[in-house]
Design a protein around this motif. Structure first.
Motif, short mmCIF file in Angstrom:
data_model
loop_
_atom_site.label_atom_id
_atom_site.label_comp_id
_atom_site.label_asym_id
_atom_site.label_seq_id
_atom_site.Cartn_x
_atom_site.Cartn_y
_atom_site.Cartn_z
N ASP A 142 -0.18 -3.81 4.41
CA ASP A 142 0.32 -2.52 5.22
C ASP A 142 1.13 -1.16 4.84
N THR B 258 0.76 -0.84 -0.18
CA THR B 258 0.21 -0.17 -0.14
C THR B 258 1.07 1.35 0.06
N ASP C 220 -4.78 4.62 -1.35
CA ASP C 220 -5.18 3.80 -0.46
C ASP C 220 -6.61 3.65 -0.19
N LEU D 20 3.11 4.49 10.11
CA LEU D 20 2.48 6.17 10.34
C LEU D 20 3.40 5.31 12.08
N SER E 215 -2.33 10.32 -1.37
CA SER E 215 -1.87 9.29 -0.89
C SER E 215 -2.29 8.21 -0.07
N VAL E 216 -3.56 8.95 1.30
CA VAL E 216 -5.46 8.23 1.16
C VAL E 216 -6.22 7.50 0.28
N TRP F 265 1.29 2.03 4.57
CA TRP F 265 0.59 3.02 5.71
C TRP F 265 0.97 2.86 6.91
N GLU F 266 0.29 1.52 7.35
CA GLU F 266 0.16 1.33 9.50
C GLU F 266 1.91 1.39 9.95
N ASN G 287 2.66 4.78 2.06
CA ASN G 287 2.71 5.43 3.20
C ASN G 287 2.94 6.58 3.17
N PRO G 288 3.02 7.87 3.99
CA PRO G 288 2.68 8.29 4.41
C PRO G 288 4.50 9.21 4.45
N ASP H 83 -0.05 13.39 1.34
CA ASP H 83 -0.75 12.23 2.07
C ASP H 83 -2.34 12.43 1.96
N ASN I 144 8.04 10.45 8.70
CA ASN I 144 7.59 9.29 7.37
C ASN I 144 8.84 10.02 6.56
#
Length: 287
Positions: A249, A210, A233, A255, A229-230, A251-252, A212-213, A226, A261
């Motif tokens: 994941d 996925t 995602d 984060l 990007s969200v 992103w998580e 990522n920030p 971001d 980041n």
């Protein structure tokens, strides 16, 4: 004038991304629910973290048993006899570089290609491991030779689907400056190619990275923040929902880490991502 005003109002580490100290106790005490207390449901907030870090190691909350592959021998044993195809942007190229550095017996074959665009090929003859990387098709945020740039859907359609094949892709970073419809159409084509691949080779392991920030520098915050990007995602998760694919994941995982980041996550985060990838590739027997 607008950019000048932004520069004056927002400074990193001054009034942007600054830690806010607690006015009282910094800890949070969670009390058990009182007997008879009604459940509170929200139709607006529906969020569940996919995992957390404990002693620097990623712990998944979605039921995935993340194993720690420490040392070259453990990784080699997992990838032995496998063909790993990596497709995507520079955040996927990081994974090719990780494998090259982590496995001394994995030797990169010089294809004479650009270090920015690839394609790349690495082989471990003794353990019958092959790893490839190929950049996804346009849009791209750099100027260079396009002769070796191919679309992921076309690449997947060219795969025979031999046993022990692992397909990994991540596509998001170059699409933030374009309308979301461009990204949706691209993922729809890839999805159809994935369905065809699983139809002729159902045992193929398919793993998707996925978004990522990133570090929100001024030019990034204005043109490719971001927030974009969200959206990518969310679209990615919706389009591939229901297919026999695995999500990493990112992103998580970025984060939740104490490191800042970054578009290209730092080595400790990459190592945890690779452990998730290996766990999907070599699931624990009986787990």
């Amino acid at each position: 004038m607008f950019i000048v005003v932004l520069c004056v109002l927002f400074f990193s580490r001054v009034n942007l991304k600054v830690c806010i100290p607690a006015s009282g106790p910094a800890g949070v005490t969670v009390l058990p629910k009182k007997e008879g207390q009604p459940e509170v449901e929200s139709s607006i907030v529906n969020f569940q973290a996919s995992g957390y870090y404990y002693q620097g190691l990623w712990r998944a909350l979605d039921g995935t048993k993340v194993r720690q592959f420490t040392g070259a021998s453990a990784i080699t044993q997992c990838l032995k006899g496998k063909v790993v195809h990596l497709y995507g942007d520079s955040t996927i190229r990081q994974w090719f570089e990780f494998l090259n550095a982590a496995l001394p017996d994995l030797k990169e074959f010089n294809l004479g290609s650009s270090r920015q665009t690839g394609p790349f090929l690495a082989l471990d003859y003794e353990n019958k491991i092959m790893v490839t990387f190929r950049l996804h098709g346009p849009p791209l945020r750099f100027i260079g030779s396009m002769k070796d740039i191919r679309y992921i859907a076309n690449e997947l359609d060219d795969l025979i689907g031999v046993p022990n094949t692992v397909v990994v892709f991540g596509i998001w970073a170059h699409f933030g400056s374009f309308p979301i419809e461009v990204y949706i159409r691209r993922l729809q084509r890839i999805r159809r190619a994935v369905v065809r691949l699983l139809g002729r080779a159902p045992k193929t392991v398919i793993i998707i990275r996925t978004a990522n920030p990133k570090a929100l520098l001024l030019d990034v915050a204005i043109n490719n923040s971001d927030w974009f990007s969200v959206q990518c995602d969310k679209v990615l998760r919706a389009i591939f929902k229901g297919l026999n694919v695995h999500l990493i994941d990112a992103w998580e995982m970025v984060l939740a880490h104490h490191l800042p980041n970054n578009l290209h996550p730092q080595p400790p985060i990459i190592k945890n991502m690779m452990d998730v990838l290996f766990s999907y590739t070599c699931p624990q027997k009986g787990g």
